[in-house]
Design an enzyme around this catalytic site. Structure first.
Site, PDB file in Angstrom:
ATOM      1  NE  ARG A  63      31.727  59.406  32.414  1.00 61.27           N
ATOM      2  CZ  ARG A  63      32.337  58.270  32.133  1.00 61.27           C
ATOM      3  NH1 ARG A  63      33.356  57.868  32.871  1.00 61.27           N
ATOM      4  NH2 ARG A  63      31.949  57.531  31.111  1.00 61.27           N
ATOM      5  N   GLY A 108      64.715  55.193  57.155  1.00 59.75           N
ATOM      6  CA  GLY A 108      66.019  55.670  57.590  1.00 59.75           C
ATOM      7  C   GLY A 108      66.693  56.617  56.622  1.00 59.75           C
ATOM      8  N   GLY A 163      43.271  57.318  34.131  1.00 63.11           N
ATOM      9  CA  GLY A 163      42.364  56.270  34.589  1.00 63.11           C
ATOM     10  C   GLY A 163      42.856  55.592  35.843  1.00 63.11           C
ATOM     11  NE  ARG A 202      19.642  63.318  24.814  1.00 61.33           N
ATOM     12  CZ  ARG A 202      20.526  62.785  23.961  1.00 61.33           C
ATOM     13  NH1 ARG A 202      21.756  62.514  24.382  1.00 61.33           N
ATOM     14  NH2 ARG A 202      20.185  62.541  22.718  1.00 61.33           N
ATOM     15  CG  ASP A 212      32.241  54.444  31.018  1.00 59.69           C
ATOM     16  OD1 ASP A 212      31.840  55.170  30.091  1.00 59.69           O
ATOM     17  OD2 ASP A 212      32.949  54.854  31.951  1.00 59.69           O
ATOM     18  CB  ALA A 234      31.652  42.393  40.366  1.00 56.45           C
ATOM     19  CD1 TRP A 235      37.746  42.845  39.956  1.00 57.54           C
ATOM     20  CD2 TRP A 235      38.027  45.056  39.988  1.00 57.54           C
ATOM     21  NE1 TRP A 235      38.673  43.117  40.925  1.00 57.54           N
ATOM     22  CE2 TRP A 235      38.864  44.483  40.966  1.00 57.54           C
ATOM     23  CE3 TRP A 235      38.024  46.445  39.833  1.00 57.54           C
ATOM     24  CZ2 TRP A 235      39.714  45.239  41.772  1.00 57.54           C
ATOM     25  CZ3 TRP A 235      38.867  47.203  40.638  1.00 57.54           C
ATOM     26  CH2 TRP A 235      39.691  46.606  41.590  1.00 57.54           C
ATOM     27  CB  ILE A 246      33.538  47.847  33.318  1.00 58.90           C
ATOM     28  CG1 ILE A 246      32.763  49.141  33.594  1.00 58.90           C
ATOM     29  CG2 ILE A 246      34.004  47.838  31.868  1.00 58.90           C
ATOM     30  CD1 ILE A 246      33.547  50.391  33.252  1.00 58.90           C
ATOM     31  CD  GLU A 247      37.159  45.653  33.979  1.00 50.60           C
ATOM     32  OE1 GLU A 247      37.755  46.587  33.428  1.00 50.60           O
ATOM     33  OE2 GLU A 247      36.414  45.828  34.991  1.00 50.60           O
TER      34      GLU A 247
END
Length: 572
Positions: free
Chosen positions: A400, A30, A415, A350, A543, A471-472, A474-475
């Site tokens: 990446r 509104g 991030g 590489r 990472d 899952a998360w 990295i953690e």
């Protein structure tokens, strides 16, 4: 209530139309309905979203991809607090975004009215300009000032915020104060570099043996000039997430695969429109040794953060790079070709090895696809003009380096995971004839998954690929290694394709590697579309290995932390 053609709301819409705004990302309410209806009357398309954070993310993506002002419209109170994540992300990314909102009528201010809160106090620290406009007479000049600030005319670019009491929006603006000088678009300000400072930079660069060039946000409009500069000097080059794609992967200066090595070996480091933030080790001598810095930017925050330059050029990056090449003339570069060619050869070796590893990455014992295999199959289907959006935590670490395109967006230096879906929707609306792909982890996807509804309703031809590891991750890895226990970091292997189909989007779920190519091909043929790919949670990203999750004291990565500690405290 009918909103007059001479109202403040009508003037806001006319201003946006005059400045070339063709779409606004918004969620109704509104307090902003007068603006909403006048936008429609002016023929400005409203992309109505499901959450205000997504509206600002979409505005940011539009700004970064087009160079235009991105506009988000959100209503009062919780709408503004919802939008603050998007505003903060645009602030750290230095993206030109205009956020508009409304407030209760002036007669109800500070009386406990619906959604009555001082928005400007909330957003001032994450905007370049924040004002409540209570007088209809000031609407036009405040809009003009806000847009100038957003583009960084006189300072750093970034998001700006204006809100208006609803009675102000309904009130008529005196015709005498509607000055054409405030309505008309302003030319882009191009600040030229000082010739004597350019000469200093040329002396340092053309005398360097191991020059390294790193680009960022400010280099986006200088791709041709940057390539010419690299060709002429023979320096090696690193991109960052802010400028991925402006120098093709095949260019002989590109050495991304040996990033850490070249940062430690360079004797001169050139930053172009790029802050020396955590992603670049803050420019610390612990990582860069005795290298001298040359800082080039049209934004003060990209010129003198963390490390001052031996030479600093506060000027337009494209003009500066052109001036460097012109001033150097036929001067012979002193670059150590053996060093530069060796780095390029190591980079290619590489990169080739990574491509092979990705193509042959096996599934885990339960048959779940390796993230690298997913990326290899996806990369083979990206077109030359693809706009790629990478999103995620753990999956971003894979994507990446595993995906490349001529135009790339990602969560940026803030991030801010969860940007993938709104960025992709916005990109596909701005460039409907280009391939737009979102590669996202399942955790990041969940933040704005509801915007699938927005993609379907507005026919945004985006393809979303979800790497679903439940899952998360990295953690999870950090908890296992550091603490020996996993707590609150597991998700379900949810069927995201079923959810997408519920909103009317074409979607498939893939659980076997042999089914992946066909599912991707069908998704590209039926966009907007989503492919939910079950990937292995056992794959460990770079990472996860680097120490990013446990947040070291002085540097973001374990190796840099060790170097920093030794540099600062050599006697320990």
């Amino acid at each position: 209530m009918v909103i007059s053609d001479n109202s403040s709301a009508a003037l806001i819409a006319k201003f946006l139309r005059a400045r070339g705004v063709s779409r606004v990302f918004a969620l109704c309410g509104g307090h902003i309905m007068p603006i909403w209806m006048r936008l429609d009357a002016e023929g400005i398309r409203i992309i109505d979203v499901r959450d205000e954070r997504a509206a600002v993310h979409m505005a940011q993506a539009h700004a970064e991809l087009t160079g235009e002002i991105g506009v988000a419209l959100v209503t009062a109170g919780p709408a503004v607090t919802n939008a603050m994540t998007g505003i903060a992300n645009a602030f750290v990314s230095r993206a030109p975004v205009l956020v508009l909102s409304g407030t209760p009528p002036t007669g109800q201010e500070n009386r406990g009215s619906l959604q009555d809160i001082d928005h400007t106090l909330l957003v001032r620290s994450i905007t370049r300009y924040a004002r409540t406009v209570r007088k209809p007479d000031l609407v036009l000049q405040e809009l003009d000032e806000a847009v100038e600030r957003a583009f960084g005319h006189g300072g750093d670019p970034g998001p700006v915020y204006l809100d208006f009491p609803t009675d102000t929006l309904r009130a008529e603006v005196p015709a005498a104060v509607v000055l054409e000088e405030h309505l008309r678009p302003k030319p882009r300000v191009v600040q030229l570099p000082l010739p004597d400072v350019v000469a200093q930079a040329v002396d340092l660069l053309w005398g360097a043996r191991r020059p390294l060039v790193i680009s960022g946000r400010g280099a986006k409009g200088a791709g041709a000039e940057l390539i010419q500069f690299l060709d002429r000097l023979g320096a090696v080059y690193l991109d960052t997430g802010e400028s991925r794609g402006i120098v093709p992967d095949g260019h002989p200066s590109v050495v991304n695969a040996v990033r850490g090595k070249v940062m430690g070996q360079a004797d001169v480091v050139v930053t172009i429109g790029r802050r020396l933030d955590f992603q670049l080790a803050y420019g610390s001598p612990a990582v860069y040794g005795n290298a001298k810095f040359i800082r080039i930017s049209d934004s003060p925050s990209e010129l003198r953060d963390n490390r001052r330059g031996a030479v600093e050029l506060l000027a337009d990056p494209a003009a500066t790079l052109a001036a460097l090449v012109a001033t150097a003339g036929n001067r012979k570069s002193n670059v150590d070709r053996q060093w530069a060619d060796g780095l390029r050869a190591e980079h290619e070796q590489r990169a080739g090895k990574l491509a092979q590893v990705m193509r042959t990455a096996p599934p885990d014992e339960e048959g779940r696809i390796h993230p690298n295999f997913l990326l290899s199959v996806l990369q083979s289907r990206l077109k030359d003009d693809c706009i790629l959006v990478n999103d995620g935590g753990d999956f971003l670490s894979f994507s990446r380096v595993g995906l490349s395109a001529s135009t790339v967006l990602d969560p940026g230096p803030f991030g801010c995971i969860g940007v993938g879906v709104p960025y992709g929707i916005s990109a596909a609306l701005a460039f409907p004839n280009r391939q737009v792909v979102v590669a996202t982890g399942d955790g990041s996807f969940g933040f704005n998954a509801i915007e699938i509804d927005t993609a379907v309703r507005h026919r945004s031809p985006v393809v979303i690929v979800v790497a679903n590891n439940g899952a998360w991750q990295i953690e999870v890895h950090d908890q296992k290694v550091t603490h020996g226990k996993v707590v609150g970091t597991k998700l379900q292997f949810s069927d995201h394709a079923a959810m997408a189909r519920a909103f009317g989007m074409y979607a498939e779920r893939v659980e076997k590697g042999e089914d992946l190519a066909g599912a991707l091909d069908r998704a590209f043929a039926n966009s907007p579309a989503l492919v939910d790919v079950v990937v292995s949670p056992e794959a460990v990203s770079s990472d996860a290995k680097s120490g990013l999750a446990w947040v070291p004291d002085l540097q973001p990565l374990a190796a840099w932390e060790e170097a920093e500690q030794k540099w600062r405290y050599p006697a320990r």
